[in-house]
Enzyme design. Structure first.
Site, PDB file in Angstrom:
ATOM      1  N   TRP A 197      23.078  -5.158  23.924  1.00 46.57           N
ATOM      2  CA  TRP A 197      22.870  -4.395  25.158  1.00 46.57           C
ATOM      3  C   TRP A 197      24.176  -4.221  25.927  1.00 46.57           C
ATOM      4  CZ3 TRP A 197      20.949  -7.126  30.143  1.00 46.57           C
ATOM      5  CH2 TRP A 197      21.605  -8.350  30.311  1.00 46.57           C
ATOM      6  N   ASP A 198      25.308  -4.642  25.322  1.00 44.24           N
ATOM      7  CA  ASP A 198      26.570  -4.652  26.046  1.00 44.24           C
ATOM      8  C   ASP A 198      26.985  -3.275  26.542  1.00 44.24           C
ATOM      9  OD1 ASP A 198      26.384  -6.919  24.070  1.00 44.24           O
ATOM     10  OD2 ASP A 198      28.101  -7.599  25.229  1.00 44.24           O
ATOM     11  N   GLU A 248      18.221 -15.988  27.852  1.00 49.01           N
ATOM     12  CA  GLU A 248      18.258 -16.423  26.448  1.00 49.01           C
ATOM     13  C   GLU A 248      17.945 -17.897  26.237  1.00 49.01           C
ATOM     14  OE1 GLU A 248      21.156 -13.323  24.162  1.00 49.01           O
ATOM     15  OE2 GLU A 248      22.113 -15.114  24.956  1.00 49.01           O
ATOM     16  N   LYS A 252      21.288 -19.766  30.937  1.00 45.96           N
ATOM     17  CA  LYS A 252      22.556 -19.535  30.245  1.00 45.96           C
ATOM     18  C   LYS A 252      23.424 -18.574  31.045  1.00 45.96           C
ATOM     19  CE  LYS A 252      24.431 -17.508  25.981  1.00 45.96           C
ATOM     20  NZ  LYS A 252      24.095 -16.855  24.697  1.00 45.96           N
ATOM     21  N   GLN A 253      22.782 -17.530  31.594  1.00 44.42           N
ATOM     22  CA  GLN A 253      23.512 -16.486  32.293  1.00 44.42           C
ATOM     23  C   GLN A 253      22.582 -15.820  33.299  1.00 44.42           C
ATOM     24  OE1 GLN A 253      23.772 -14.582  28.317  1.00 44.42           O
ATOM     25  NE2 GLN A 253      23.583 -12.649  29.427  1.00 44.42           N
TER      26      GLN A 253
END
Length: 801
Positions: A355-356, A494, A614-615
């Site tokens: 998805w970057d 994630e 995680k983010q």
């Protein structure tokens, strides 16, 4: 060391060489080559790698008793090799020299960002005191996407004799750049053939095992030494080289030039990759002319993607922009490729497309919109595969894969290795269906920035509708709750891929997933209503769109469930029941806990048990949508969101995120620039240095993080300016940081090229270049005005509301 347009390293350090190789990659959007030493074919400190955009191959491996398939971006034959040794008169040749040899006395290398060249300078001294200085300049041509070149200059210091040189192409390469992949099959090439053409050219051809892509490279080697320096071909099954002996006279430079071309069977307008490669090097000019035209191509590209930020931050941003343009250049517009998460810089993530692009296209939209469109076309061509995947899952519409590569099928691995424990553990990240929302968001944003209604009303509309159909089919009505729910997904975080103590994969009602799904459903309905009647009729016929579908989308968009707990938006339903983690204790024990999931798994625990991310997940909403848009979305959902709730939400996750992704610091900086500006710079600085300092602990050596690099550029371009392109206007809401309070960007908005936007402390200046176009509508918070071409306006920034 950095200068305004240079990235330099003094001395040689084998321990950081692979990191330098990633940061010194040269490319042109068609192919790229790591900044590895040309004197070595590989080894613990070196990993030469050349990757062509979109060149993938599939292999089968046995992992932990399971048969798995993986499709990888293929490491192509290595065109760099050029090694040398001193040949004293009347004596046996000395050892082959390289930076790892003890004869090395000095070494430095400089990446010239303005002109796209890498220059390496080394000095060697043997036991007899013979000193040899070697300067090598390389380029991967930005104007001629199939060409690359090396110019190597040898200077003998205090002696005369000869230097023996070997120059050629090495086909004995594998995908062996990632330690944790080494249990997987890695031989992607087969069918090697080698040959020579004319006295100065050798060639190598091969093909990929499964995808059957034919690859050919030709190398022309010429020396400045006349007849004595004529190359002699040395051919083997896997290598095509030239050998030559170069006379050297003390103090007089002797030069070897190597010109290389690379073609594959994916290229248009050729009958044979081999014929094309051989012909290209035959026609290529000398290095000096190649370098001059290469520089002109870079100059033109820098004019299209101008970003001016002073100081060290500006130097890093320029490096980020350099790598973005090397991965996604105007040549990309001619290719069927997506956005590889790690660029064309290494083999991490197998070169897959995630998805970057969500962090990349917003920057490209305002500089190279033709590249944005090409990247969206990559997704459109894989729309049938996404629709097939949805049907196989019992859903409607299009279910785009979390990881994509060649043909659009799901490429996410089902097992991944925890290098801390050595265990192969299930990988459920394929449940990150929010990738579809990211694609829809990029379609919409491209249309708003470019004004390309032809794309938005055709291919873009198809993608939006099919993604909306998927979300509509995934939404389940919960009568007790009086809301629609989306179950069994994984959000951007994630870490949370299941509820603790259950075998069922995924979590329910991930807030980011549900809110962005509501946005997609609403936008799809809005677009269908806005289409011209003839276009709408064609869309209805092509997709067999039921007249009632848009109304159902609207109903779901208004009633998707968003969970809350204690005045905070919950990451997902049940999040508040998870345990709190002893963050201080884990930091004391492990220091760096970015990859908390690996630490806990190695302890026999799972991160699924904890309120630990995680983010950025929920906070991604503040990255995608301006405060005004986000408030509007929550009103659409009839869910509460005011400053108190949002600030409490930001604070909650700020203290419960390990930042195991380079994207996380970027998102936090973006959000904090609006919520608590004094704290934003800490995260901005980490985002800037993520690859330069390799903050993730060894990951940059495997390939740069393209999304994070592009995101830092967009942080300046849109994050700190509050720049939005919507409703036929440029919207501004500046929020400059104290550390970045002076900067300028030039953007391309629709038919207006080079709109100049500058922030200086308490002022913003906008200048529109002269043209025959209509005035640009500008909204600065509560002010609105039209700026005619050829005029500018300077405005005082209002105080923060």
């Amino acid at each position: 060391m950095t200068r305004a347009w240079a990235w330099s390293y003094e001395g040689y350090d084998a321990g950081t060489e692979r990191l330098r190789e990633s940061l010194c990659v040269l490319g042109n959007g068609y192919f790229a080559t790591r900044g590895a030493a040309s004197e070595v074919l590989g080894g613990p400190a070196h990993y030469p790698g050349t990757y062509a955009a979109g060149c993938y191959n599939r292999l089968t491996s046995t992992v932990d008793g399971h048969t798995v398939e993986n499709e990888d971006m293929v490491n192509l034959p290595n065109w760099l090799p050029l090694r040398y040794r001193i040949c004293p008169a009347g004596s046996a040749p000395g050892p082959w020299l390289c930076p790892d040899h003890p004869f090395l006395t000095e070494h430095r290398q400089t990446l010239d960002l303005r002109h796209g060249t890498l220059t390496r300078w080394s000095a060697y001294e043997d036991e007899a005191g013979r000193r040899l200085c070697v300067e090598q300049c390389r380029l991967v041509h930005m104007g001629e996407p199939h060409l690359a070149a090396l110019r190597t200059c040898f200077t003998a210091d205090g002696w005369s004799g000869a230097v023996e040189v070997e120059s050629g192409i090495d086909g004995a390469v594998r995908n062996a750049g990632i330690a944790r992949y080494r249990d997987l099959a890695d031989q992607h090439l087969t069918g090697w053939e080698t040959g020579d053409e004319r006295p100065d050219t050798v060639w190598l051809s091969c093909r990929t095992l499964d995808s059957d892509i034919r690859i050919a490279l030709a190398a022309r080697t010429r020396a400045s030494a006349g007849r004595d320096g004529m190359p002699r071909p040395q051919l083997s099954a896997l290598r095509a080289f030239h050998a030559l002996v170069l006379p050297v006279i003390a103090g007089t430079p002797a030069v070897v030039e190597k010109t290389v071309s690379l073609y594959t069977s994916r290229d248009p307008a050729i009958d044979s990759p081999l014929h094309a490669a051989v012909d290209a090097v035959a026609l290529a000019p000398h290095f000096r002319q190649l370098r001059a035209s290469h520089r002109r191509a870079w100059d033109a590209l820098w004019r299209q993607a101008r970003l001016e930020v002073p100081g060290e931050a500006g130097a890093i941003l320029r490096l980020h922009l350099f790598h973005l343009l090397q991965t996604l250049s105007p040549h990309t517009a001619e290719l069927d490729v997506g956005v590889p998460a790690r660029g064309l810089h290494g083999e991490a993530y197998r070169g897959h497309v995630f998805w970057d692009e969500l962090f990349v296209l917003p920057f490209l939209n305002l500089h190279l919109p033709q590249v944005s469109r090409a990247l969206l076309d990559y997704r459109y061509r894989r729309l049938p595969a996404a629709c097939h995947a949805a049907r196989e899952a019992g859903r409607g519409g299009a279910m785009y894969p979390w990881q994509s590569a060649g043909d659009g099928r799901e490429e996410t691995q089902q097992l991944h290795l925890n290098p801390r424990s050595g265990h192969w553990v299930p990988d459920r990240s394929r449940l990150q269906h929010h990738v579809g929302s990211a694609i829809a968001y990029n379609v919409w944003q491209y249309g708003q920035a470019s004004g390309d209604t032809e794309f938005l009303h055709t291919r873009g509309a198809e993608m939006l509708v099919q993604i909306a159909r998927f979300w509509a089919s995934a939404a389940e009505w919960d009568a007790a709750l009086g809301r629609y729910r989306i179950r069994g997904v994984v959000g951007p975080d994630e870490y949370h891929d299941a509820y603790p103590g259950t075998d069922a994969a995924g979590v329910d009602d991930n807030a980011y997933t549900n809110v962005t799904a509501a946005w997609v459903l609403s936008r799809a309905r809005e677009l269908c209503q806005a289409l011209p009647e003839a276009t709408r009729r064609q869309l209805d016929e092509r997709l067999q769109l039921d007249p009632d579908e848009p109304e159902r989308w609207d109903d779901i968009a208004h009633r998707l469930h968003v969970p809350y707990h204690r005045g905070v938006i919950s990451q997902f339903a049940g999040y508040e029941e998870l345990a709190e983690l002893d963050w201080a204790g884990y930091r004391r024990r492990y220091g760096d806990i970015r990859r908390l999931d690996r630490i806990l798994e190695a302890e026999g625990d799972t991160v699924n048990r904890y309120q630990a991310s995680k983010q950025a997940d929920v906070l991604m909403l503040g990255y995608l949508f301006s405060p005004t848009e986000l408030a509007s979305l929550f009103r659409l959902l009839d869910c509460p969101l005011d400053d108190d709730i949002w600030h409490a939400t930001v604070d909650h996750y700020l203290h419960r995120t390990s930042h195991g992704s380079t994207l996380s610091a970027l998102v936090h900086a973006w959000v904090l620039a609006r919520v608590h500006r004094p704290d934003a710079w800490t995260y901005c600085e980490e985002a800037l240095t993520g690859d330069v300092a390799d903050v993730q602990g060894g990951t940059t050596a495997e390939g740069i993080h393209l999304g994070a690099m592009a995101g830092t550029l967009d942080f300046v371009q849109r994050g700190m300016t509050g720049l939005e392109t919507r409703d036929q206007a440029l919207w501004l809401d500046p929020a400059p940081l104290r550390e970045l309070s002076k900067f300028g960007v030039r953007i391309r908005y629709r038919r207006h090229w080079d709109i100049d936007l500058r922030i200086r402390a308490e002022q913003v200046r906008i200048a529109v270049p002269a043209s025959e176009c209509a005035p640009v509508r500008v909204r600065l918070r509560d002010r609105s005005f039209a700026l005619a071409p050829g005029t500018s306006r300077r405005l005082d920034l209002p105080e923060d509301p």
